[in-house]
Structure formats: structure tokens, C-alpha cells
Design a protein around this motif. Structure first.
Motif, PDB file in Angstrom:
ATOM      1  N   ARG A  99       0.710  -1.122  -0.029  1.00  0.00           N
ATOM      2  CA  ARG A  99       0.100   0.012   0.026  1.00  0.00           C
ATOM      3  C   ARG A  99       0.847   1.192  -0.128  1.00  0.00           C
ATOM      4  NH1 ARG A  99      -4.159   0.122   4.717  1.00  0.00           N
ATOM      5  NH2 ARG A  99      -4.847   2.028   3.469  1.00  0.00           N
ATOM      6  N   GLY A 126       3.794   1.499  -1.825  1.00  0.00           N
ATOM      7  CA  GLY A 126       4.220   1.694  -2.843  1.00  0.00           C
ATOM      8  C   GLY A 126       5.261   0.790  -3.497  1.00  0.00           C
ATOM      9  N   GLY A 132      -8.591   5.423  -8.085  1.00  0.00           N
ATOM     10  CA  GLY A 132      -7.055   5.992  -8.294  1.00  0.00           C
ATOM     11  C   GLY A 132      -7.058   5.760 -10.072  1.00  0.00           C
ATOM     12  N   HIS A 188      -2.824   2.932 -10.749  1.00  0.00           N
ATOM     13  CA  HIS A 188      -3.128   2.235  -9.571  1.00  0.00           C
ATOM     14  C   HIS A 188      -4.069   1.153  -9.743  1.00  0.00           C
ATOM     15  CE1 HIS A 188      -4.708   2.107  -5.257  1.00  0.00           C
ATOM     16  NE2 HIS A 188      -5.892   2.127  -5.953  1.00  0.00           N
ATOM     17  N   ARG A 189      -5.076   1.074 -10.767  1.00  0.00           N
ATOM     18  CA  ARG A 189      -5.526  -0.097 -10.935  1.00  0.00           C
ATOM     19  C   ARG A 189      -4.883  -1.314 -11.493  1.00  0.00           C
ATOM     20  NH1 ARG A 189      -9.126   4.027 -13.094  1.00  0.00           N
ATOM     21  NH2 ARG A 189      -8.336   3.868 -15.279  1.00  0.00           N
ATOM     22  N   ARG A 194      -1.619  -1.743 -10.363  1.00  0.00           N
ATOM     23  CA  ARG A 194      -1.050  -2.275  -9.352  1.00  0.00           C
ATOM     24  C   ARG A 194      -2.093  -3.217  -8.618  1.00  0.00           C
ATOM     25  NH1 ARG A 194      -0.226   0.756  -5.001  1.00  0.00           N
ATOM     26  NH2 ARG A 194       1.432  -0.588  -4.476  1.00  0.00           N
ATOM     27  N   CYS A 195      -3.259  -2.790  -8.557  1.00  0.00           N
ATOM     28  CA  CYS A 195      -4.275  -3.670  -7.783  1.00  0.00           C
ATOM     29  C   CYS A 195      -4.463  -4.960  -8.423  1.00  0.00           C
ATOM     30  CB  CYS A 195      -5.575  -2.858  -7.756  1.00  0.00           C
ATOM     31  SG  CYS A 195      -5.635  -1.452  -6.650  1.00  0.00           S
TER      32      CYS A 195
END
Length: 489
Positions: free
Chosen positions: A151, A153, A194, A198-199, A201-202
Motif C-alpha cells: 500500500r 508503494g 485511482g 493504480h488499477r 497495481r491492484c
């Protein structure tokens, strides 16, 4: 000096783990883990149950790693070994949990210390039990730290769960919580919103969670382990075990867990913004713990993290000035202690000293066992007789296999899952004198009966002697046990 001064978590760990390390051996389950480890070290893995004459569902030693660690600790440190192992695991969990709570908070203080204490008390029913779920608690705390790193990074942190989960699946059945935590954290982070990066990364974190799930198959159970946690939890026999039952709020530790949950609800109601990345897994595991109280120690840590992360976002308090002034002083003392004392090694230094003493002066299991808890005299008498089938009480099975040996095949033990449901049903007939117990006895034709003289099921020894065909070999009132042998026909 900061590194020499014990921090608050180190003090809590010391107060908690030294009594554990000095306590006697007491848990029945420890002995089937030790018996299993001795078998594995001598014979290797086998799907056939070597300890019972009724375990037709097969032996799945999915927690074999704990048994090996306990057996090795016994060989190195004598009977103090399993207690030292337990104490070390509890101390490790305390320090990892505190690091996670401090990481979650923007300014650690009194609230963070309070939720740490509530987390530990919610775990209280496990402290003095030499069982593998201490390994599960430690590995879950490590998974929490990995998700926190992600979370913040760190893109590599989720992939470390893959080897961690492969190890976890060989140590404790809670391994499924690792992928579940990472996956639900990633879903929650996606819900928080995000940009496209960000998406992505998720989605990658969800992929790491899936790969970690698959890595659990690197165990003696193979792919069968994927469904094992679910299949085991829905067994009718599992529902009779206390730890798998809904949370009992009459227990003191459960009330502290409830207090922690209510505190999280209060913080959730007033904090803005709220992060779904921690809220989603916390909500899911808290609900699960209400249905099966064995999940409470895991859920308590997530509740503590949620409070630590969100309580600084609450609106200014409307409490009276005198109360706020007292709170501010306590908060200042707590923050100062946390900032100026970072010594975390003290619990492990003390435990290392106790381990050295135990290694130099090892005690035998019989010297360190909890007095009167195990029918050692009955085990000794049984071991002097020809090997055979033993009708025994549920909790005695593992200890019987350890002290008498696998040649004396038990009817049942607290491994639970090797035994099909009809075995559990017939066991209830023996305990409660239900219709059909005589037919069940004839069907299994045991050579010996090892039973309690008091409590539920105590009618069986007298009933057998009244009906004839059985000889009472030994009765030990101090150990609440009687040993019967079938008379020659």
C-alpha cells in the motif's frame, strides 16, 4: 541508549512469554503432533493413518512442520522445548503486530498501545497451548506487513507472499488467510479509486494473491490442500470443537475482542475518509470470527490496524476539558516512551537464556508434564501388554500414540479429520450410552478400553464390567482413568 531501552511492546512480550516458557506441558494436541513428527522422521509421509484402526479417511499431516519443530525442540532443549517454541512464536507475533500497528498510525501513542493490548488479550485463549496456530499468527502478521508495504508503494512485496504461503501451508491450516488478505486488500484499494497505474497495481496484487494460493499446493497434500480448509470447516465433527463454534461472549477474552470491534465501529463512523483497502478485509475476517472463534486473533490484528490508521481522522473531541487534559498527558508519556525506547530484543534475549539453561539441564517429558493431566500409569501398563486396538477418549488419543506407541491403535484422537462421521457417531454412543453402543463395540472389537471414571461418558467402564468379558487392569483416581482388557475367549 534507545536500542537498549525496552519499548512498550517488548515489555508486554516479556510479561507474556516468560510465564509461557516456564509452564509445564499441558496440551493434548501437542502429543499427536510429536507422535506424527517421530513417525515422519522415521518413515516419511504416508496417506495411510499409522495411529488408528478407524482413520479410513486417510492421514493428511498438513501441519507436519510444527510437529517437526516441536520434536526437534524437544531433542535439543528437553521437555522445555515446546514451551520455549510457543513462547518465542508469541513474542514474535507481539513484535510484528506492534510494528504493523505503528506503521499504520501517523503518530503512535496511547491509542496504538491500547489496541495492541486488546489484540493480545483477544488471543489469550491460545497463549498457553502448544499448538501450531501460533505459527499461523506469526505468518499472518508477516502478511499484514507485506500488504502494508504494498500500500505504501512497494511493488515487490505482494510477490513475497508466494514463498511465504508455500511455507505456511506446511505449518498451519490458516494459510488461506494469506491470499485472502492480500486479495481483499487489493480489491479494497481498487474501490478506493485511482488512476490507470493504480488499477494496474491492484490487478497485479490480485495476481500475486492467486499465485500464493497455488503455491500452497507445494505440500505433501498436493492440490487437495486447496479445498481442505473449506471441507474441514464444514465437517459435522468440526462443529463440535470449541474453537470452531460461534464466539462465546461469556468468555473474558471474547468481551475484549468485542470492545475492540466496537471501538473500530466508532472510529469508522467518525473518520473521514475511510480506506476500503483495510476496511474490506477487516470486515470480512471479523464476521468470520463471530462464526468461528478461532479466527478472532487474526481479526483482532486487522481491527487494531483499522483503528490505528483512522482514529487521527476523527473530528476534535467534545469531551470535557479536564478529561482531555488528562488524556493529553497520558498521550504525551506514551508517545515519548515509544519514540525514545526502541529496544525490541529483550524478550528474545531472556528466552535465549532460558533455552541455554534448558539445553544444559534438559528435563524429561514426564518431569515437565502437567500433574495428573495425562494417565501415564495407564499408558505404562498398556505398553507392557501385547499391541492391539484401544477404545479411548477423544482427547487421549494423541498422548496414547506418543507414550505407548503407534502399535497401540487408537479408536479416535483430536486430529478429527482422518475419522469419517460414522466413527464420531459411534464415539458418541460410547460416551453417552446411546442405543447401538453394544453393536458398535462388537463391530470394532477393541482389545483394550482406556476411559475416564468421571464426567460425561463415565458409565462405559462399569457397563462393560457388568456385562462381563472385560477385566479391569488399572484404575488411577488421581489421573481419572481406568484401563480394561478384553478377557480371552
Amino acid at each position: 541508549m534507545r536500542r537498549l531501552l525496552p519499548g512498550p511492546a517488548a515489555v508486554l512480550a516479556l510479561l507474556l512469554t516468560v510465564p509461557i516458557a516456564l509452564s509445564p506441558l499441558k496440551n493434548y494436541d501437542l502429543f499427536f503432533h510429536l507422535a506424527g513428527a517421530r513417525w515422519l522422521l522415521s518413515h516419511g509421509f504416508s496417506r495411510q493413518d499409522p495411529f488408528s484402526f478407524t482413520g479410513t479417511s486417510g492421514w493428511v499431516p498438513h501441519e507436519w512442520g510444527f510437529g517437526i519443530l516441536a520434536e526437534l525442540s524437544l531433542r535439543v532443549f528437553g521437555a522445555a522445548g515446546p514451551e520455549l517454541l510457543t513462547a518465542t512464536l508469541v513474542a514474535t507475533f507481539v513484535m510484528l503486530a506492534w510494528r504493523a500497528i505503528r506503521t499504520a498510525s501517523s503518530a503512535p501513542g496511547l491509542v496504538e498501545l491500547g489496541v495492541l493490548a486488546l489484540t493480545l488479550v483477544s488471543q489469550a485463549f491460545t497463549w498457553y497451548q502448544e499448538r501450531p496456530y501460533h505459527l499461523g499468527h506469526v505468518l499472518f502478521a508477516l502478511t499484514v506487513l507485506l500488504t502494508q508495504a504494498w500500500r505504501r508503494g512497494n511493488a515487490r512485496a505482494p510477490w513475497l507472499l508466494v514463498p511465504l504461503c508455500a511455507l505456511w501451508a506446511n505449518l498451519h491450516g490458516s494459510w488461506l488467510l494469506g491470499p485472502a488478505l492480500l486479495g481483499s486488500t487489493a480489491v479494497g484499494a481498487l474501490m478506493d479509486g485511482g488512476d490507470a497505474a493504480h488499477r494496474r497495481r491492484c490487478l497485479l496484487a490480485m495476481g500475486a494473491a492467486g499465485l500464493a494460493f497455488l503455491a500452497a499446493g507445494l505440500s505433501p497434500s498436493g492440490p487437495g490442500i486447496y479445498l481442505y480448509p473449506i471441507l474441514h470447516s464444514v465437517l459435522a465433527s468440526t462443529q463440535t470443537l470449541e474453537e470452531w463454534q460461534p464466539m462465546d461472549l461469556s468468555l473474558l477474552w471474547a468481551r475484549y475482542f468485542l470492545a475492540l470491534a466496537l471501538l473500530a465501529v466508532f472510529v469508522c463512523g467518525g473518520a473521514r475518509p475511510r480506506s476500503w483497502a483495510i476496511l474490506l478485509p477487516t470486515l470480512g475476517l471479523t464476521v468470520a470470527s463471530l462464526g468461528a472463534q478461532r479466527h478472532a486473533p487474526f481479526a483482532a490484528l486487522l481491527l487494531a490496524l483499522f483503528v490505528a490508521e483512522h482514529h487521527h481522522r476523527l473530528a476534535p473531541s467534545a469531551l470535557p476539558e479536564a478529561f482531555r487534559a488528562a488524556w493529553k498527558r497520558l498521550e504525551g508519556w506514551s508517545a515519548s516512551w515509544i519514540q525514545h525506547a526502541s529496544g525490541s530484543a529483550w524478550p528474545f534475549v531472556v528466552l535465549a537464556g532460558l533455552a541455554l539453561s534448558a539445553a544444559l539441564h534438559p528435563a524429561s517429558v514426564r518431569e515437565r508434564i502437567y500433574p495428573g493431566r495425562f494417565p501415564l500409569a495407564c499408558f505404562d501398563t498398556l505398553k507392557s501388554l501385547p499391541p492391539g486396538k484401544v477404545l479411548n477418549r477423544f482427547i487421549m488419543g494423541g498422548a496414547l500414540s506418543y507414550f505407548a506407541g503407534p502399535e497401540y491403535k487408537v479408536f479416535i484422537d483430536s486430529r478429527n479429520d482422518p475419522f469419517p462421521q460414522p466413527i464420531h457417531d459411534d464415539y458418541d454412543k460410547f460416551v453417552y450410552g446411546l442405543p447401538g453402543w453394544r453393536e458398535a463395540l462388537a463391530r470394532y472389537s477393541p482389545d483394550y478400553v482406556l476411559w475416564n471414571r468421571t464426567g460425561p461418558g463415565s458409565i462405559l467402564p462399569d457397563a462393560l464390567q457388568r456385562e462381563g468379558g472385560w477385566e479391569r487392569l488399572l484404575e488411577t483416581p488421581d489421573e481419572d482413568c481406568v484401563l480394561l482388557q478384553r478377557k480371552p475367549r
